[in-house]
Design an enzyme around this catalytic site. Structure first.
Site, PDB file in Angstrom:
ATOM      1  N   HIS A 183       0.867  -1.185   0.000  1.00 45.36           N
ATOM      2  CA  HIS A 183       0.000   0.000   0.000  1.00 45.36           C
ATOM      3  C   HIS A 183       0.900   1.230   0.000  1.00 45.36           C
ATOM      4  O   HIS A 183       2.142   1.088  -0.022  1.00 45.36           O
ATOM      5  CB  HIS A 183      -0.948  -0.011   1.204  1.00 45.36           C
ATOM      6  CG  HIS A 183      -0.257  -0.278   2.509  1.00 45.36           C
ATOM      7  ND1 HIS A 183       0.595   0.625   3.091  1.00 45.36           N
ATOM      8  CD2 HIS A 183      -0.254  -1.357   3.323  1.00 45.36           C
ATOM      9  CE1 HIS A 183       1.063   0.130   4.220  1.00 45.36           C
ATOM     10  NE2 HIS A 183       0.575  -1.073   4.384  1.00 45.36           N
TER      11      HIS A 183
ATOM     12  N   HIS B 127       4.058   1.338   2.175  1.00 46.89           N
ATOM     13  CA  HIS B 127       5.270   0.651   1.685  1.00 46.89           C
ATOM     14  C   HIS B 127       5.969   1.498   0.622  1.00 46.89           C
ATOM     15  O   HIS B 127       7.195   1.594   0.603  1.00 46.89           O
ATOM     16  CB  HIS B 127       4.914  -0.704   1.040  1.00 46.89           C
ATOM     17  CG  HIS B 127       4.350  -1.707   1.984  1.00 46.89           C
ATOM     18  ND1 HIS B 127       3.028  -2.116   1.938  1.00 46.89           N
ATOM     19  CD2 HIS B 127       4.919  -2.404   2.999  1.00 46.89           C
ATOM     20  CE1 HIS B 127       2.821  -3.026   2.880  1.00 46.89           C
ATOM     21  NE2 HIS B 127       3.936  -3.215   3.544  1.00 46.89           N
TER      22      HIS B 127
ATOM     23  N   GLN C 154       6.624 -15.928  11.610  1.00 46.97           N
ATOM     24  CA  GLN C 154       6.140 -14.865  12.496  1.00 46.97           C
ATOM     25  C   GLN C 154       4.631 -14.907  12.718  1.00 46.97           C
ATOM     26  O   GLN C 154       4.069 -14.017  13.341  1.00 46.97           O
ATOM     27  CB  GLN C 154       6.582 -13.490  11.984  1.00 46.97           C
ATOM     28  CG  GLN C 154       5.936 -13.023  10.686  1.00 46.97           C
ATOM     29  CD  GLN C 154       6.565 -11.737  10.192  1.00 46.97           C
ATOM     30  OE1 GLN C 154       7.663 -11.743   9.654  1.00 46.97           O
ATOM     31  NE2 GLN C 154       5.873 -10.611  10.374  1.00 46.97           N
TER      32      GLN C 154
HETATM   33  O1  PAF Z   1       6.555  -5.595   8.925  1.00 46.20           O
HETATM   34  C1  PAF Z   1       6.521  -6.567   8.139  1.00 46.20           C
HETATM   35  O2  PAF Z   1       5.883  -6.517   7.082  1.00 46.20           O
HETATM   36  C2  PAF Z   1       7.252  -7.853   8.514  1.00 46.20           C
HETATM   37  O3  PAF Z   1       7.203  -8.082   9.879  1.00 46.20           O
HETATM   38  C3  PAF Z   1       8.698  -7.879   7.985  1.00 46.20           C
HETATM   39  C4  PAF Z   1       9.540  -6.800   8.641  1.00 46.20           C
HETATM   40  C5  PAF Z   1       8.703  -7.721   6.482  1.00 46.20           C
HETATM   41  C6  PAF Z   1       9.349  -9.235   8.332  1.00 46.20           C
HETATM   42  O4  PAF Z   1       8.675 -10.282   7.744  1.00 46.20           O
END
Ligand code: PAF
Length: 290
Positions: free
Chosen positions: A40, A43, A67
Protein backbone atom coordinates in the site's frame (compact mmCIF):
# COMPACT_ATOMS: atom_id res chain seq x y z
CA UNK A 1 11.07 -11.18 -23.18
CA UNK A 2 11.64 -8.74 -20.31
CA UNK A 3 8.42 -7.49 -18.73
CA UNK A 4 8.61 -3.69 -18.71
CA UNK A 5 5.41 -3.30 -16.67
CA UNK A 6 6.85 -4.75 -13.47
CA UNK A 7 10.05 -4.59 -11.43
CA UNK A 8 12.27 -7.65 -12.10
CA UNK A 9 12.26 -10.42 -9.52
CA UNK A 10 14.80 -12.97 -8.27
CA UNK A 11 13.86 -15.92 -6.09
CA UNK A 12 17.16 -17.34 -4.86
CA UNK A 13 19.83 -15.98 -2.55
CA UNK A 14 22.50 -16.86 -5.16
CA UNK A 15 20.77 -14.76 -7.86
CA UNK A 16 20.23 -11.88 -5.43
CA UNK A 17 23.86 -11.85 -4.33
CA UNK A 18 25.14 -11.99 -7.90
CA UNK A 19 23.29 -8.75 -8.74
CA UNK A 20 24.19 -7.03 -5.47
CA UNK A 21 27.89 -7.89 -5.91
CA UNK A 22 27.82 -6.17 -9.32
CA UNK A 23 26.20 -3.07 -7.77
CA UNK A 24 28.74 -2.99 -4.95
CA UNK A 25 31.64 -3.33 -7.40
CA UNK A 26 30.37 -0.09 -8.94
CA UNK A 27 30.36 1.55 -5.51
CA UNK A 28 26.58 1.63 -5.07
CA UNK A 29 24.96 1.84 -1.64
CA UNK A 30 22.25 -0.81 -1.35
CA UNK A 31 18.94 -0.30 0.45
CA UNK A 32 16.50 -3.02 1.53
CA UNK A 33 12.77 -2.62 2.13
CA UNK A 34 11.52 -5.87 3.71
CA UNK A 35 7.79 -6.47 3.18
CA UNK A 36 5.25 -9.28 3.20
CA UNK A 37 3.67 -7.88 0.02
CA UNK A 38 0.09 -6.57 -0.38
CA UNK A 39 1.80 -3.24 -0.84
CA UNK A 40 0.00 0.00 0.00
CA UNK A 41 1.13 3.62 -0.09
CA UNK A 42 2.88 3.16 3.29
CA UNK A 43 5.27 0.65 1.69
CA UNK A 44 5.78 2.85 -1.38
CA UNK A 45 6.70 5.74 0.89
CA UNK A 46 9.37 3.52 2.55
CA UNK A 47 10.94 3.12 -0.90
CA UNK A 48 10.85 6.90 -1.41
CA UNK A 49 12.47 7.46 2.00
CA UNK A 50 15.27 4.92 1.56
CA UNK A 51 15.97 6.27 -1.95
CA UNK A 52 17.36 9.40 -0.29
CA UNK A 53 20.11 7.31 1.34
CA UNK A 54 20.78 4.57 -1.26
CA UNK A 55 21.65 4.15 -4.96
CA UNK A 56 20.03 0.75 -5.47
CA UNK A 57 16.88 -0.51 -3.83
CA UNK A 58 15.67 -4.05 -3.21
CA UNK A 59 12.12 -4.72 -1.98
CA UNK A 60 11.70 -8.19 -0.50
CA UNK A 61 8.26 -9.81 -0.66
CA UNK A 62 8.01 -12.81 1.63
CA UNK A 63 5.05 -13.86 3.77
CA UNK A 64 7.13 -15.21 6.62
CA UNK A 65 5.44 -18.26 8.19
CA UNK A 66 7.76 -18.07 11.22
CA UNK A 67 6.14 -14.87 12.50
CA UNK A 68 2.53 -16.11 12.40
CA UNK A 69 1.00 -17.91 15.38
CA UNK A 70 -0.99 -21.14 14.92
CA UNK A 71 -4.33 -19.28 14.95
CA UNK A 72 -3.23 -16.27 12.92
CA UNK A 73 -3.96 -15.27 9.32
CA UNK A 74 -1.03 -16.94 7.46
CA UNK A 75 -3.22 -18.79 4.94
CA UNK A 76 -5.50 -15.83 4.24
CA UNK A 77 -2.77 -13.15 4.30
CA UNK A 78 -3.17 -11.25 0.97
CA UNK A 79 -0.73 -12.44 -1.72
CA UNK A 80 -0.57 -10.39 -4.94
CA UNK A 81 3.02 -10.39 -6.12
CA UNK A 82 2.40 -9.37 -9.72
CA UNK A 83 0.27 -6.40 -8.66
CA UNK A 84 2.92 -5.46 -6.08
CA UNK A 85 5.67 -5.52 -8.69
CA UNK A 86 3.54 -3.30 -10.95
CA UNK A 87 3.03 -0.82 -8.11
CA UNK A 88 6.77 -0.75 -7.45
CA UNK A 89 7.39 0.23 -11.08
CA UNK A 90 6.32 3.78 -10.16
CA UNK A 91 9.03 3.92 -7.46
CA UNK A 92 12.82 3.77 -7.50
CA UNK A 93 12.86 0.01 -6.76
CA UNK A 94 15.51 -1.82 -8.81
CA UNK A 95 14.81 -5.40 -7.81
CA UNK A 96 12.26 -7.55 -5.99
CA UNK A 97 13.48 -10.50 -3.93
CA UNK A 98 10.60 -12.96 -3.56
CA UNK A 99 11.95 -16.29 -2.29
CA UNK A 100 9.90 -19.46 -1.79
CA UNK A 101 9.53 -20.72 1.79
CA UNK A 102 12.01 -23.55 1.08
CA UNK A 103 14.68 -21.05 0.00
CA UNK A 104 14.41 -19.22 3.33
CA UNK A 105 13.77 -22.22 5.57
CA UNK A 106 15.22 -25.43 4.15
CA UNK A 107 14.27 -28.59 6.08
CA UNK A 108 17.53 -28.46 8.07
CA UNK A 109 16.89 -24.88 9.31
CA UNK A 110 16.86 -24.42 13.11
CA UNK A 111 18.39 -21.06 14.14
CA UNK A 112 16.30 -18.48 16.01
CA UNK A 113 17.18 -14.83 16.68
CA UNK A 114 15.56 -13.59 19.88
CA UNK A 115 15.39 -10.27 21.72
CA UNK A 116 13.75 -11.56 24.90
CA UNK A 117 13.27 -8.39 26.97
CA UNK A 118 12.29 -5.84 24.33
CA UNK A 119 10.11 -8.42 22.58
CA UNK A 120 8.40 -9.74 25.72
CA UNK A 121 5.55 -7.28 26.39
CA UNK A 122 2.75 -5.81 24.23
CA UNK A 123 2.93 -7.69 20.89
CA UNK A 124 5.08 -10.31 22.63
CA UNK A 125 2.16 -11.15 24.96
CA UNK A 126 -0.48 -11.20 22.25
CA UNK A 127 1.63 -12.91 19.58
CA UNK A 128 3.99 -15.35 21.32
CA UNK A 129 6.96 -16.21 19.08
CA UNK A 130 6.16 -13.38 16.65
CA UNK A 131 9.31 -11.32 17.23
CA UNK A 132 11.56 -14.38 17.06
CA UNK A 133 10.08 -15.01 13.60
CA UNK A 134 10.57 -11.36 12.59
CA UNK A 135 14.12 -11.11 13.98
CA UNK A 136 15.16 -14.36 12.31
CA UNK A 137 13.81 -13.49 8.87
CA UNK A 138 15.06 -9.89 8.97
CA UNK A 139 18.56 -11.08 9.98
CA UNK A 140 18.51 -13.44 7.01
CA UNK A 141 17.24 -10.80 4.56
CA UNK A 142 19.91 -8.28 5.60
CA UNK A 143 22.69 -10.88 5.39
CA UNK A 144 21.40 -12.32 2.11
CA UNK A 145 21.22 -8.90 0.43
CA UNK A 146 24.39 -7.30 1.89
CA UNK A 147 22.17 -4.25 2.50
CA UNK A 148 23.90 -1.10 3.73
CA UNK A 149 20.57 0.33 4.94
CA UNK A 150 17.18 -1.18 5.68
CA UNK A 151 13.93 0.60 6.49
CA UNK A 152 10.92 -0.46 8.57
CA UNK A 153 7.69 1.49 9.10
CA UNK A 154 7.19 3.19 12.44
CA UNK A 155 3.64 1.81 12.53
CA UNK A 156 5.12 -1.40 13.95
CA UNK A 157 6.96 0.54 16.61
CA UNK A 158 7.96 -2.39 18.84
CA UNK A 159 9.11 -4.35 15.77
CA UNK A 160 11.34 -1.43 14.78
CA UNK A 161 12.80 -1.28 18.31
CA UNK A 162 13.46 -5.06 18.30
CA UNK A 163 15.18 -4.87 14.90
CA UNK A 164 17.38 -1.92 15.95
CA UNK A 165 18.36 -3.88 19.07
CA UNK A 166 19.48 -7.16 17.47
CA UNK A 167 21.26 -5.32 14.63
CA UNK A 168 23.22 -3.40 17.28
CA UNK A 169 23.79 -6.42 19.56
CA UNK A 170 24.97 -8.64 16.71
CA UNK A 171 27.14 -5.92 15.08
CA UNK A 172 25.30 -6.38 11.79
CA UNK A 173 26.75 -3.71 9.48
CA UNK A 174 23.43 -2.27 8.34
CA UNK A 175 21.90 1.10 9.17
CA UNK A 176 18.27 0.78 10.31
CA UNK A 177 15.87 3.59 9.44
CA UNK A 178 12.37 4.14 10.84
CA UNK A 179 9.93 5.09 8.06
CA UNK A 180 7.23 7.69 8.67
CA UNK A 181 3.89 6.20 9.70
CA UNK A 182 1.52 6.81 6.77
CA UNK A 183 -2.16 7.44 7.49
CA UNK A 184 -5.37 7.19 5.47
CA UNK A 185 -7.40 10.39 5.01
CA UNK A 186 -9.31 9.75 8.28
CA UNK A 187 -6.08 9.17 10.21
CA UNK A 188 -6.13 5.34 10.33
CA UNK A 189 -2.57 3.95 10.03
CA UNK A 190 -2.06 2.34 6.59
CA UNK A 191 -1.83 -1.46 6.93
CA UNK A 192 -2.19 -4.50 4.68
CA UNK A 193 -4.68 -5.84 7.23
CA UNK A 194 -7.08 -2.87 6.81
CA UNK A 195 -8.67 -4.84 3.94
CA UNK A 196 -10.13 -7.22 6.54
CA UNK A 197 -12.32 -4.45 8.01
CA UNK A 198 -16.06 -4.35 7.23
CA UNK A 199 -17.28 -0.95 5.88
CA UNK A 200 -18.86 -0.26 9.29
CA UNK A 201 -15.68 -1.12 11.24
CA UNK A 202 -13.66 0.92 8.76
CA UNK A 203 -15.72 4.00 9.72
CA UNK A 204 -15.15 3.45 13.44
CA UNK A 205 -11.42 2.76 12.89
CA UNK A 206 -10.86 6.44 12.04
CA UNK A 207 -11.53 7.36 15.68
CA UNK A 208 -8.41 5.44 16.85
CA UNK A 209 -5.89 8.19 16.11
CA UNK A 210 -8.24 10.91 17.42
CA UNK A 211 -8.49 9.13 20.78
CA UNK A 212 -4.70 8.78 20.96
CA UNK A 213 -4.26 12.46 20.07
CA UNK A 214 -6.48 13.36 23.02
CA UNK A 215 -4.35 11.16 25.29
CA UNK A 216 -1.21 12.88 24.02
CA UNK A 217 -2.64 16.32 24.76
CA UNK A 218 -3.35 15.20 28.32
CA UNK A 219 0.11 13.65 28.73
CA UNK A 220 1.87 16.72 27.37
CA UNK A 221 -0.14 18.86 29.79
CA UNK A 222 1.18 16.79 32.72
CA UNK A 223 -1.87 14.53 33.30
CA UNK A 224 -1.74 11.22 35.19
CA UNK A 225 -0.49 8.72 32.60
CA UNK A 226 -2.27 5.62 33.95
CA UNK A 227 -5.57 7.54 34.09
CA UNK A 228 -5.05 8.75 30.51
CA UNK A 229 -4.40 5.16 29.32
CA UNK A 230 -7.59 4.01 31.07
CA UNK A 231 -9.69 6.82 29.56
CA UNK A 232 -8.34 6.10 26.08
CA UNK A 233 -9.13 2.38 26.47
CA UNK A 234 -12.71 3.19 27.54
CA UNK A 235 -13.12 5.66 24.65
CA UNK A 236 -11.97 3.03 22.13
CA UNK A 237 -14.49 0.51 23.47
CA UNK A 238 -17.25 3.18 23.48
CA UNK A 239 -16.37 4.02 19.85
CA UNK A 240 -17.07 0.39 18.85
CA UNK A 241 -13.75 -1.46 18.99
CA UNK A 242 -14.45 -4.94 20.37
CA UNK A 243 -11.25 -5.26 22.43
CA UNK A 244 -8.25 -3.15 23.38
CA UNK A 245 -5.07 -5.20 23.75
CA UNK A 246 -3.11 -2.31 25.24
CA UNK A 247 -2.69 1.45 25.42
CA UNK A 248 0.69 2.18 26.98
CA UNK A 249 2.73 5.34 27.48
CA UNK A 250 6.35 4.22 27.31
CA UNK A 251 9.98 5.27 26.99
CA UNK A 252 10.60 5.71 23.26
CA UNK A 253 13.64 3.37 23.19
CA UNK A 254 13.20 0.78 25.96
CA UNK A 255 9.37 0.67 25.70
CA UNK A 256 9.20 0.50 29.51
CA UNK A 257 6.09 2.29 30.88
CA UNK A 258 6.91 5.71 32.31
CA UNK A 259 5.19 7.60 35.15
CA UNK A 260 6.10 11.07 34.00
CA UNK A 261 6.82 12.53 30.58
CA UNK A 262 10.30 14.03 30.59
CA UNK A 263 11.28 14.77 27.00
CA UNK A 264 10.02 12.60 24.14
CA UNK A 265 7.97 9.47 24.92
CA UNK A 266 5.62 7.24 22.92
CA UNK A 267 2.08 5.97 23.18
CA UNK A 268 1.73 2.50 21.64
CA UNK A 269 -1.62 0.80 21.22
CA UNK A 270 -3.57 -2.05 19.65
CA UNK A 271 -7.36 -2.08 19.33
CA UNK A 272 -9.36 -4.84 17.67
CA UNK A 273 -12.41 -5.60 15.66
CA UNK A 274 -12.81 -9.32 16.32
CA UNK A 275 -9.54 -10.94 15.28
CA UNK A 276 -8.34 -7.93 13.25
CA UNK A 277 -5.77 -6.08 15.30
CA UNK A 278 -5.08 -2.44 14.42
CA UNK A 279 -1.77 -0.97 15.60
CA UNK A 280 -1.09 2.70 16.17
CA UNK A 281 1.51 4.78 17.99
CA UNK A 282 2.43 8.43 18.28
CA UNK A 283 5.17 10.58 19.75
CA UNK A 284 4.52 12.45 23.00
CA UNK A 285 6.72 15.49 23.16
CA UNK A 286 5.89 18.23 25.66
CA UNK A 287 8.94 20.23 24.53
CA UNK A 288 8.01 20.46 20.86
CA UNK A 289 7.46 23.96 19.51
CA UNK A 290 3.76 24.74 18.76
O1 PAF B 1 6.56 -5.60 8.92
C1 PAF B 1 6.52 -6.57 8.14
O2 PAF B 1 5.88 -6.52 7.08
C2 PAF B 1 7.25 -7.85 8.51
O3 PAF B 1 7.20 -8.08 9.88
C3 PAF B 1 8.70 -7.88 7.99
C4 PAF B 1 9.54 -6.80 8.64
C5 PAF B 1 8.70 -7.72 6.48
C6 PAF B 1 9.35 -9.23 8.33
O4 PAF B 1 8.67 -10.28 7.74
Amino acid sequence: MENTETVPVVRTVAALRQIVKEWKALGHRVGLVPTMGALHHGHLSLVDEIAEACDKIIVSIFVNPAQFGAHEDLSKYPRQELEDRKKLKSTKTDLVFAPEVGEMYPDSFETVVSVPKLGRDYEGVHRPGHFEGVATVVSKLIIQSYADTAIFGEKDYQQLAVIKKFVKDLDIPCEILGGTLIRESDGLAASSRNVYLSPEDRKTAGSFNKILKKLIKGAEAGGNLRALEKTATESLLDAGFTKVDYVAIVDKDTLIPIDKVNGEARVISVARFGNTRLLDNMAINPDKPD
